[in-house]
Design a protein around this motif. Structure first.
Motif, PDB file in Angstrom:
ATOM      1  N   GLU B 208       4.326  -1.103   1.904  1.00 10.42           N
ATOM      2  CA  GLU B 208       4.216  -0.820   0.384  1.00 10.42           C
ATOM      3  C   GLU B 208       2.506  -0.230   0.657  1.00 10.42           C
ATOM      4  O   GLU B 208       2.801   0.847  -0.446  1.00 10.42           O
ATOM      5  N   HIS B 209       2.726   0.650   1.682  1.00  8.36           N
ATOM      6  CA  HIS B 209       1.653   1.789   2.106  1.00  8.36           C
ATOM      7  C   HIS B 209       2.604   3.211   2.532  1.00  8.36           C
ATOM      8  O   HIS B 209       1.700   3.944   2.516  1.00  8.36           O
ATOM      9  N   PRO B 223       4.225   8.528  -0.573  1.00  7.89           N
ATOM     10  CA  PRO B 223       3.444   6.751  -0.941  1.00  7.89           C
ATOM     11  C   PRO B 223       4.385   5.707  -1.438  1.00  7.89           C
ATOM     12  O   PRO B 223       5.634   6.528  -1.980  1.00  7.89           O
ATOM     13  N   PRO B 226       3.646   2.692  -6.736  1.00 11.71           N
ATOM     14  CA  PRO B 226       2.291   1.375  -7.017  1.00 11.71           C
ATOM     15  C   PRO B 226       3.328   0.676  -8.222  1.00 11.71           C
ATOM     16  O   PRO B 226       3.355   1.622  -8.752  1.00 11.71           O
ATOM     17  N   LEU B 227       4.276  -0.333  -7.642  1.00 14.80           N
ATOM     18  CA  LEU B 227       4.813  -1.452  -8.974  1.00 14.80           C
ATOM     19  C   LEU B 227       3.923  -2.593  -9.796  1.00 14.80           C
ATOM     20  O   LEU B 227       2.963  -3.516  -9.040  1.00 14.80           O
ATOM     21  N   GLU B 228       4.297  -2.180 -10.739  1.00 18.10           N
ATOM     22  CA  GLU B 228       3.681  -4.035 -10.972  1.00 18.10           C
ATOM     23  C   GLU B 228       4.357  -5.213 -10.611  1.00 18.10           C
ATOM     24  O   GLU B 228       3.891  -6.044 -10.310  1.00 18.10           O
ATOM     25  N   GLU B 229       5.382  -4.988  -9.876  1.00 21.62           N
ATOM     26  CA  GLU B 229       5.419  -6.021  -9.439  1.00 21.62           C
ATOM     27  C   GLU B 229       6.903  -6.202  -8.202  1.00 21.62           C
ATOM     28  O   GLU B 229       8.161  -5.491  -9.131  1.00 21.62           O
ATOM     29  N   PHE B 297       7.036  10.008  -9.325  1.00 21.75           N
ATOM     30  CA  PHE B 297       6.035  10.178  -7.819  1.00 21.75           C
ATOM     31  C   PHE B 297       5.542  11.575  -7.696  1.00 21.75           C
ATOM     32  O   PHE B 297       4.429  11.952  -7.138  1.00 21.75           O
ATOM     33  N   LEU B 300       2.458  10.872  -9.021  1.00 20.64           N
ATOM     34  CA  LEU B 300       1.297   9.962  -8.572  1.00 20.64           C
ATOM     35  C   LEU B 300       0.839  11.152  -7.672  1.00 20.64           C
ATOM     36  O   LEU B 300      -0.368  10.142  -6.552  1.00 20.64           O
TER      37      LEU B 300
END
Lengths: 308, 308
Positions: B208-209, B223, B226-229, B297, B300
């Motif tokens: 996730e990093h 990166p 970043p996901l909600e879930e 992306f 981001l």
């Protein structure tokens, strides 16, 4: 040139890392924020409290960086806030060995008259009631109010924290704290919840894993620069906050686009902070060094993909 | 159009996450790599082994994505490799509940004749001796050989692993494994040590990093979106590898600049993979969806800072 008022501790730190240990040295959130912000073209003042045991050379160091210390109360016969901590081998966690509040226990911040109209207010990690009292002293609504906090206040003063959060524009908080504050594991959802509490901008700090900036549906990410060695993480988060607010105060532009740049500047300065104990690296840091490392940040993150 | 040969498991996975559990479903490194690579304009083949208990619909699924299965041995009366695992609440760690090697225990990979001159070889996580045997079957030195591995082989077949690593161009490895392989905590230093073992390019996956790409003094970071879930992390690393090698095979350009794009494509595809159980999301993924997320992306990560 913008005006930045910084509220935060000026302190004695005593630090042990896998690489060595220090005696009592200069530390504190206000100190790190001020040193980082001094890299930009900004008028800044630190509002804080210390005892008269703090060496004059520490005060001179801050003054020599152009930081206004009229809001720094020196309590005669008082002792300066003192923190002693030891980092674990991975440097990602630490034990607090000693915390002596000393003069900080009775801190009533007073913003100097010529700073009550500051453009940017940076509320360093302190009791949320102290942070709120600073906001209330501002004679004009600042262009931007930024708050840093930590889990300690969520455990001990959550109602006060939620109250001050209503009045700010940007919160900087680490990933675990964002999860604790919102009871959401996903940082995207945590940021959404924090938006609802007040701040239009949420910065989630992930230490060596970088920082995320959220603003409604917009997300921006800045990595931490991969370093051969992280020597001492103390002050990295405050240095980030100082770079972030220093840049925003200097430019006077609080658009999302400019806040992205501010996050990069904050990450860039934090990458220097961790290279030496305490404030050592930040004291000698030159604009050329900062500039050169920004090139590294660009190389690290920028790519070209043709998109329709 | 480039040729890509993929060596890796085609397997039954049975997965439990905080969000639910599956029966036996299609999984395996070769499967995820192949599905991801099929997003690009590339001729690809999977070299693997299964039993005849694997449903024909799984094989059809891969064939329908244009993946050549002539190198997929189907053992009559044999059973397909089976893995069962349960993720912890943070999804960053998991317990393996069952591993049945079955037909994989006697896997002698055979690269189809028309793929022994492939441009790119992707060696999925398998015994390093199996990975080496594939390299030795190539009649021409491929433009690029990429290897994925894991701590299991460092514990059980380190000498074999070090031997195969000498012959490859790119290693993809996660952060903890990079540390284990080199005994260096700093990922920058770990990458330097791995360079010395052979690979000119080192990709360190941080889940996730995000992921770091090292090439001598050059570093690039992508990166994770970043996901909600995150629903099920299974196959994310293999999907990354499939996107990385699929893009490089399709473009035929192994410059560092293009490898940066390949890392972005790999990260982009991995962000889809984790949204559903197993291969579900990758099966239905369209080029438009992929393209739209590439825009995310860019948003981001891309910023504008004027530098001299």
């Amino acid at each position: 040139m913008g005006k930045l008022v910084i509220v935060g501790t000026v302190a004695f730190d005593e630090i042990e890392t896998p690489f060595g240990k220090t005696d009592k040295i200069l530390g504190g959130a206000g100190t790190f924020i001020g040193l980082a912000a001094s890299q930009f073209d900004v008028d800044s003042a630190i509002v804080s409290i210390v005892g008269d045991d703090l060496p004059q050379e520490y005060l001179d160091l801050l003054s020599n960086k152009g930081i206004d210390l009229n809001g720094l109360e020196i309590v005669k016969g008082g002792k300066t806030f003192y923190w002693k901590g030891k980092y674990h081998n991975d440097l990602n966690s630490r034990d607090t060995l000693v915390t002596e509040l000393n003069t900080l226990a009775d801190f009533n911040p007073v913003v100097p008259d010529n700073y009550t109209n500051a453009d940017v207010v940076m509320l360093g990690n302190l009791h949320p009631a102290v942070q709120l009292s600073v906001i209330n002293q501002m004679t004009e609504r600042p262009k931007l109010i930024v708050l840093d906090t930590m889990n300690f206040w969520m455990d001990s003063a959550l109602d006060d924290l939620k109250e001050v959060i209503k009045h700010i524009d940007v919160i900087t908080i680490n990933d675990e704290e964002a999860r604790q504050l919102t009871e959401e594991y996903s940082l995207v959802k945590a940021a959404q919840e924090i938006h609802k509490m007040g701040p239009k901008f949420v910065v989630i700090k992930k230490g060596e894993h970088g920082a995320l900036l959220f603003h409604n549906e917009n997300v921006f990410f800045a990595p931490a620069l991969p370093l051969e060695e992280v020597f001492d993480p103390t002050g990295a988060g405050d240095t980030f906050a100082g770079g972030f607010t220093g840049y925003l105060a200097a430019t006077g532009d609080i658009s999302f686009e400019n806040m992205k740049r501010a996050v990069i500047h904050g990450s860039n300065l934090a990458s220097f902070c961790v290279e030496r104990f305490g404030t050592v690296r930040m004291e000698s840091l030159t604009k050329d060094e900062v500039h050169e490392r920004l090139h590294q940040f660009k190389a690290l993150t920028q790519f070209e993909i043709e998109l329709k």
